[in-house]
Design an enzyme around this catalytic site. Sequence first.
Site, short mmCIF file in Angstrom:
data_model
loop_
_atom_site.label_atom_id
_atom_site.label_comp_id
_atom_site.label_asym_id
_atom_site.label_seq_id
_atom_site.Cartn_x
_atom_site.Cartn_y
_atom_site.Cartn_z
N GLY A 12 0.79 -1.24 0.00
CA GLY A 12 0.00 0.00 0.00
C GLY A 12 0.82 1.28 0.00
O GLY A 12 0.31 2.32 0.41
N ASN A 14 1.60 3.00 -2.60
CA ASN A 14 0.91 3.93 -3.49
C ASN A 14 -0.34 4.49 -2.83
O ASN A 14 -0.65 5.68 -2.98
CB ASN A 14 0.55 3.24 -4.81
CG ASN A 14 1.72 3.23 -5.78
OD1 ASN A 14 2.07 4.27 -6.33
ND2 ASN A 14 2.33 2.07 -5.95
N LEU A 93 -10.06 -7.31 -13.35
CA LEU A 93 -11.49 -7.03 -13.15
C LEU A 93 -12.30 -7.45 -14.38
O LEU A 93 -11.83 -7.35 -15.52
CB LEU A 93 -11.67 -5.54 -12.86
CG LEU A 93 -11.05 -5.09 -11.53
CD1 LEU A 93 -10.91 -3.58 -11.48
CD2 LEU A 93 -11.85 -5.61 -10.34
N HIS A 109 1.11 0.72 -13.08
CA HIS A 109 1.85 -0.47 -13.50
C HIS A 109 3.34 -0.13 -13.54
O HIS A 109 3.73 0.92 -14.06
CB HIS A 109 1.38 -0.89 -14.90
CG HIS A 109 2.06 -2.13 -15.39
ND1 HIS A 109 1.75 -3.38 -14.91
CD2 HIS A 109 3.05 -2.30 -16.30
CE1 HIS A 109 2.52 -4.28 -15.51
NE2 HIS A 109 3.32 -3.65 -16.36
C1 GAR Z 1 3.46 -1.23 -7.37
O1 GAR Z 1 4.79 -1.26 -7.81
C2 GAR Z 1 2.51 -1.28 -8.54
O2 GAR Z 1 3.00 -0.61 -9.66
C3 GAR Z 1 2.41 -2.75 -8.78
O3 GAR Z 1 2.38 -3.32 -7.50
C4 GAR Z 1 3.11 -2.51 -6.61
C5 GAR Z 1 2.25 -2.25 -5.39
O4 GAR Z 1 3.00 -1.59 -4.41
N1 GAR Z 1 1.25 -3.09 -9.53
C6 GAR Z 1 1.22 -4.08 -10.43
O5 GAR Z 1 2.17 -4.78 -10.66
C7 GAR Z 1 -0.11 -4.25 -11.12
N2 GAR Z 1 0.01 -5.17 -12.19
P1 GAR Z 1 2.25 -0.88 -3.19
O6 GAR Z 1 1.28 -1.92 -2.59
O7 GAR Z 1 3.37 -0.56 -2.24
O8 GAR Z 1 1.55 0.32 -3.71
#
Ligand code: GAR
Length: 217
Positions: A12, A14, A93, A109
Site C-alpha cells: 500500500g 501507493n 477485473l 503499472h
Molecule cells: C506497485 O509497484 C505497482 O506498480 C504494482 O504493484 C506494486 C504495489 O505496491 N502493480 C502491479 O504490478 C499491477 N500489475 P504498493 O502496494 O506498495 O503500492
Amino acid sequence: MIRIGVLVSGSGSNLQSIMDACDRGDIDGEVAVVISNVAGAYALKRAENNSIPTKIFLHQEYPDRQSFDSRIAQTLEEYKVDLVALAGFMRVLTPEFLDRFPHRVINIHPALLPAFPGLGVRQKAIDHGVRFSGCTVHFVDSGVDTGPIIIQAVVPVYPDDTEEELKDRIIALEHQIYPRAIQLFAQGALEIAGRKVFVRNLVKDASLCLVNPPLDS
Ligand code: GAR
C-alpha cells in the site's frame, strides 16, 4: 472534491502517496474506502492509521469472478466513489465491473506500457536488456494493462541491476505520478479519445530527451 475508492492487495505504498496527497491538498479529493482481497495486507493498516474505512473481500470465498467483482462494485457504490484507483491490486477485473464505472477505473503499472504488461515485469525489463523502464498510470479496460495511458515516468535500467534496485527507482516515481494522474482526473482535465488521453492545458516540451548510456558531452 472527488471520492476515491482504492483497491489493494499488498503493502500500500501507493495508497499512502494518494492519502498524503489528499491531506496536502495536492488532490482535490479524499479516499472514501480501501478494499483489499488479502486479509493481512499492510495497506489496510495504512488506511486505518488515516481513519479511512476498510473492507476485505477474499476472492477464494466467491464462486466466480463475477460475484467477487460484483461485491466490490456494490461496496464502491455504497461509498459513492467517483474514481476507482487500483494500487497494487493483483486481480483482473471483469467487463461487468468496468461497465459499472465507465472511464472511472485507473491502475498503476511498474513498466513503460505497452512494454512488459502482466507480472514480474521489473525482472523481465532487466533480463531483456532495455535501457529504460518506468511506470504508467492508465485507464483500465478489459485487457491486461492495455487501457489508455494517462501519464508515464522513465528511469534508467542497467544490465547489472537487481530487481530490488530497479523497483526502488521505479516506485519513487510511482508515488509522484499516481497522485498527479488522480488530480488531473479530479480537475476534469482528462479526455479519452479512443486509445489516446488528451490532457487539458498540457505544457509541451519537445526538447525532452533521455539517452542511456549518455552521449559524449
Ligand atoms: C506497485 O509497484 C505497482 O506498480 C504494482 O504493484 C506494486 C504495489 O505496491 N502493480 C502491479 O504490478 C499491477 N500489475 P504498493 O502496494 O506498495 O503500492
